[in-house]
Design an enzyme around this catalytic site. Structure first.
Site, PDB file in Angstrom:
ATOM      1  N   ASP A  47      30.798  41.390 -84.945  1.00 24.35           N
ATOM      2  CA  ASP A  47      30.560  40.292 -85.501  1.00 24.35           C
ATOM      3  C   ASP A  47      31.903  39.245 -85.352  1.00 24.35           C
ATOM      4  OD1 ASP A  47      29.576  37.997 -86.506  1.00 24.35           O
ATOM      5  OD2 ASP A  47      29.532  38.499 -88.326  1.00 24.35           O
ATOM      6  N   ASP A  51      28.518  35.846 -89.540  1.00 25.49           N
ATOM      7  CA  ASP A  51      27.164  35.483 -90.126  1.00 25.49           C
ATOM      8  C   ASP A  51      26.490  36.737 -90.123  1.00 25.49           C
ATOM      9  OD1 ASP A  51      26.678  36.587 -87.330  1.00 25.49           O
ATOM     10  OD2 ASP A  51      25.368  34.782 -86.820  1.00 25.49           O
ATOM     11  N   ASP A  55      27.920  39.537 -81.860  1.00 22.93           N
ATOM     12  CA  ASP A  55      27.700  38.637 -81.042  1.00 22.93           C
ATOM     13  C   ASP A  55      28.627  38.844 -79.773  1.00 22.93           C
ATOM     14  OD1 ASP A  55      30.265  37.809 -81.992  1.00 22.93           O
ATOM     15  OD2 ASP A  55      29.343  36.769 -83.470  1.00 22.93           O
ATOM     16  N   ASP A 124      19.626  44.220 -69.625  1.00 22.62           N
ATOM     17  CA  ASP A 124      18.126  44.882 -69.994  1.00 22.62           C
ATOM     18  C   ASP A 124      17.134  43.641 -69.332  1.00 22.62           C
ATOM     19  OD1 ASP A 124      16.113  46.172 -71.643  1.00 22.62           O
ATOM     20  OD2 ASP A 124      17.990  46.669 -72.722  1.00 22.62           O
ATOM     21  N   ASP A 226      12.820  47.432 -68.967  1.00 19.54           N
ATOM     22  CA  ASP A 226      12.107  47.779 -70.301  1.00 19.54           C
ATOM     23  C   ASP A 226      10.798  48.115 -70.125  1.00 19.54           C
ATOM     24  OD1 ASP A 226      12.423  48.009 -73.289  1.00 19.54           O
ATOM     25  OD2 ASP A 226      10.810  46.410 -72.963  1.00 19.54           O
ATOM     26  N   GLU A 280      13.028  52.240 -67.672  1.00 16.57           N
ATOM     27  CA  GLU A 280      12.602  53.133 -69.050  1.00 16.57           C
ATOM     28  C   GLU A 280      11.311  53.834 -68.828  1.00 16.57           C
ATOM     29  OE1 GLU A 280      12.167  52.505 -73.932  1.00 16.57           O
ATOM     30  OE2 GLU A 280      11.230  51.045 -72.418  1.00 16.57           O
ATOM     31  N   HIS A 346      19.195  53.051 -78.664  1.00 15.11           N
ATOM     32  CA  HIS A 346      19.135  52.210 -79.591  1.00 15.11           C
ATOM     33  C   HIS A 346      17.589  52.099 -80.333  1.00 15.11           C
ATOM     34  CE1 HIS A 346      17.008  50.466 -76.357  1.00 15.11           C
ATOM     35  NE2 HIS A 346      16.401  49.709 -77.153  1.00 15.11           N
ATOM     36  N   ASP A 347      16.953  53.208 -79.430  1.00 16.95           N
ATOM     37  CA  ASP A 347      15.307  53.628 -80.200  1.00 16.95           C
ATOM     38  C   ASP A 347      15.613  55.028 -80.729  1.00 16.95           C
ATOM     39  OD1 ASP A 347      14.192  51.332 -79.261  1.00 16.95           O
ATOM     40  OD2 ASP A 347      13.819  52.287 -77.189  1.00 16.95           O
TER      41      ASP A 347
HETATM   42  C1  NOJ Z   1      11.587  49.872 -75.407  1.00 17.71           C
HETATM   43  C2  NOJ Z   1      13.124  49.169 -76.050  1.00 17.71           C
HETATM   44  O1  NOJ Z   1      13.921  50.226 -75.771  1.00 17.71           O
HETATM   45  C3  NOJ Z   1      12.667  49.259 -77.437  1.00 17.71           C
HETATM   46  O2  NOJ Z   1      13.621  48.778 -78.129  1.00 17.71           O
HETATM   47  C4  NOJ Z   1      11.634  48.264 -77.494  1.00 17.71           C
HETATM   48  O3  NOJ Z   1      11.148  47.988 -78.782  1.00 17.71           O
HETATM   49  C5  NOJ Z   1      10.441  48.403 -76.682  1.00 17.71           C
HETATM   50  N1  NOJ Z   1      10.565  48.776 -75.574  1.00 17.71           N
HETATM   51  C6  NOJ Z   1       9.665  46.889 -76.683  1.00 17.71           C
HETATM   52  O4  NOJ Z   1      10.357  46.233 -75.649  1.00 17.71           O
END
Ligand code: NOJ
Length: 571
Positions: A47, A51, A55, A124, A226, A280, A346-347
């Site tokens: 950051d 905030d 960023d 993305d 995505d 993905e 990140h998932d």
């Molecule tokens: C896959 C993304 O990696 C995830 O973070 C997102 O929540 C879902 N697709 C919906 O876009």
């Protein structure tokens, strides 16, 4: 022109065009196969303005750090304008920059800064759905006769209730949301603020290609598509059998015309720029995956399959299963097609907490061992920010500390149906994706040096000991080990292209394999356990050259120490 020069010219075109010719195997060298992709989650990286939200200026301030890792490409999660229902995966303007992240000038400076450092940028592309706050959707819902109506999937209420569709993110899991404005339901596989776009509409498709060209013209180097395997739908909306939601991908992925859309996207955009593309999801079978990525089909460059990351479970996992999954994927793509290799993004919760051992005694060793695995497998490695430090799950025990929308919705859902909330919270500690999204741990100052304000998601308490600044000082840190791994892969294309052979297959504790290419042969030994393990690979390492290992003293003999990783050159 002489015949020989014409042939030479054709060969040159074939080698450098980035695409194999129809019917030809996919064995050529490509920059995106040799790339080492580092994933930056912008919200949590750095950051710059206090905030509490990472960023673009923050990323710019850390470009020298990224460069110092040796990685050759960055995949940046969505930075487009968004009301942030799903941290940017709900785009309200595909040509705008999210206010929290900065401006287009910041973006241009970021791209320039990356290119100056020889780092490519992969963006993305979120076009299975948009935000409900996108102008398209606002128009679409305004009237049944709007020219934008067909940009989305609508079901008029007078036709009766639409056939059930499961929503992954909705609090009720109902993917149809009734909208009184036009007395109709719209479809959303994810949250109700993420309406699905209608890919059957050629006008919508052109809009997407224009957006892609806008970014490609700016000079970006690739797209990560995505949830794209869900983009094509059977719009007659047939009834799915009971329990279909337990195997959702079977019913949602690879719908009608998906390949037509990808071929069109390739012809319109991808083939016209030197950009890479990665999907993905890889469909439901090797055949699906090949159909997405085989070079002669002219669709995408690569995909990432979930089978690998899906293995880790709170109760543990079997290494035999792990080896089996990665070996099967490798052999299915041994001569045709290209995939990615990853253990986190990140998932996912943190790699070391899911696949390694994050106790103080083994965190460092097991994290290095897992990194060794990723960086010595065939396929393009995608490495998630923070894993180079061995960052761990935060494992929050209060629901108030979580920010992830589907998690909060599911908590509410469990409450509504009288589910076991205690058990649910335990699962979150292990697998909630917020574990992978806690702020990057830069140093031991307040908030790990991520922000001077209040971070949008709590910093992991262990930042005092696990942080970049401390690891810079320590030549044997995870960070410096990762740099060595990157350098090793970059200087040895055998690790990119080499044939993979699994050794000591039935050993439940050891993952061993060779990589072989153009007269070079590497042996990789990985102990996935906290115990000593004997390797039975059939190779005598006494005379082999140890290129890299995660212990300060070299491996001798066949007994690997806990979580030991070693890479040898045999020839
Ligand atoms: C896959 C993304 O990696 C995830 O973070 C997102 O929540 C879902 N697709 C919906 O876009």
């Amino acid at each position: 022109m002489k015949r020989s020069s014409i042939i030479a010219a054709i060969i040159l075109v074939l080698v450098f065009s980035g695409n194999a010719q129809p019917g030809q195997p996919d064995t050529g060298r490509r920059w995106w196969k040799e790339a080492i992709v580092y994933q930056v989650y912008p919200r949590s990286f750095k950051d710059s303005d206090g905030d509490g939200i990472g960023d673009l200026k923050g990323i710019i301030s850390k470009l020298d750090y990224i460069k110092s890792l040796g990685v050759t490409a960055v995949w940046l999660n969505p930075i487009y304008s968004s009301p942030n229902d799903d941290n940017g995966y709900d785009v309200s303007d595909y040509r705008g920059i999210m206010k929290d992240f900065g401006t287009m000038d910041d973006f241009d400076a970021l791209l320039k800064g990356m290119h100056q450092r020889g780092i490519k940028l992969v963006m993305d592309l979120v076009v299975n759905h948009s935000s409900d706050e996108h102008e398209w959707f606002k128009q679409s819902r305004s009237s049944r006769t709007s020219p934008y109506r067909n940009y989305y999937h609508w079901w008029n209420a007078e036709w009766g209730k639409p056939t059930p569709r499961y929503s992954l993110f909705d609090v009720n899991h109902d993917a149809w949301k009734y909208d009184s404005l036009t007395n109709a339901y719209y479809l959303h596989y994810f949250s109700r603020k993420q309406p699905d776009l209608n890919w059957e509409n050629p006008v919508l498709r052109q809009e997407v290609y224009d957006i892609m060209k806008f970014w490609a013209d700016k000079g970006i180097d690739g797209f990560r598509l995505d949830a794209f395997q869900f983009a094509a739908k059977d719009t007659s909306f047939p009834v799915f059998p009971e329990g279909y939601e337990k195997q959702l991908s079977k019913y949602y992925a690879m719908g009608p015309h998906l390949h037509d859309y990808l071929k069109e996207m390739n012809a319109e955009v991808l083939s016209r720029y030197d950009v890479m593309s990665v999907a993905e999801g890889a469909g439901n079978s090797f055949e699906d995956a090949h159909n997405l990525v085989d070079e002669n089909r002219r669709e995408l460059n690569m995909a990432y399959a979930f089978d690998g990351v899906d293995i880790a479970k709170p109760e543990g996992y079997s290494l035999l299963h792990f080896k089996n999954v990665f070996s099967r994927w490798d052999s299915a793509f041994a001569s045709q097609g290209w995939l990615s290799v990853f253990l986190a993004n990140h998932d996912q919760a943190r790699m070391v907490s899911r696949f390694g051992n994050d106790s103080p005694a083994f965190r460092d060793l097991s994290s290095k061992m897992l990194s060794t695995f990723i960086m010595t497998m065939r396929g393009t490695p995608y490495y998630y920010n923070g894993d180079e430090l061995g960052m761990t799950n935060a494992g929050f025990d209060k629901i108030e500390d979580y920010r992830d929308m589907p998690t909060l919705n599911e908590y509410q859902h469990q409450k509504d149906i009288g589910g076991d909330l205690q058990q649910f919270m335990q699962r979150l500690q292990f697998e909630c994706r917020d574990n992978g999204r806690t702020p990057f741990q830069w140093n031991a100052t307040a908030n790990a040096g991520f922000t001077t304000g209040t971070p949008w998601l709590k910093v992991n308490k262990n930042y005092i000991t696990i942080n970049q600044s401390a690891q810079e000082q320590d030549s044997s840190s995870c960070l410096n080990y990762f740099r060595k791994l990157v350098a090793l892969r970059k200087s040895n294309p055998v690790l990119v292209y080499g044939k993979y052979t699994l050794l000591d297959k039935d050993n439940p504790s050891l993952y061993a394999y060779t990589r072989e290419w153009q007269g070079k042969k590497f042996l990789v030994l990985l102990n996935f356990t906290a115990r000593q393990v004997i390797a039975n690979t059939g190779y005598n390492i006494t005379n082999a050259r140890l290129l890299l290992g995660n212990y300060s003293s070299a491996l001798k003999g066949n007994t690997l120490r806990p979580y030991e990783a070693a890479v040898f050159q045999l020839k």
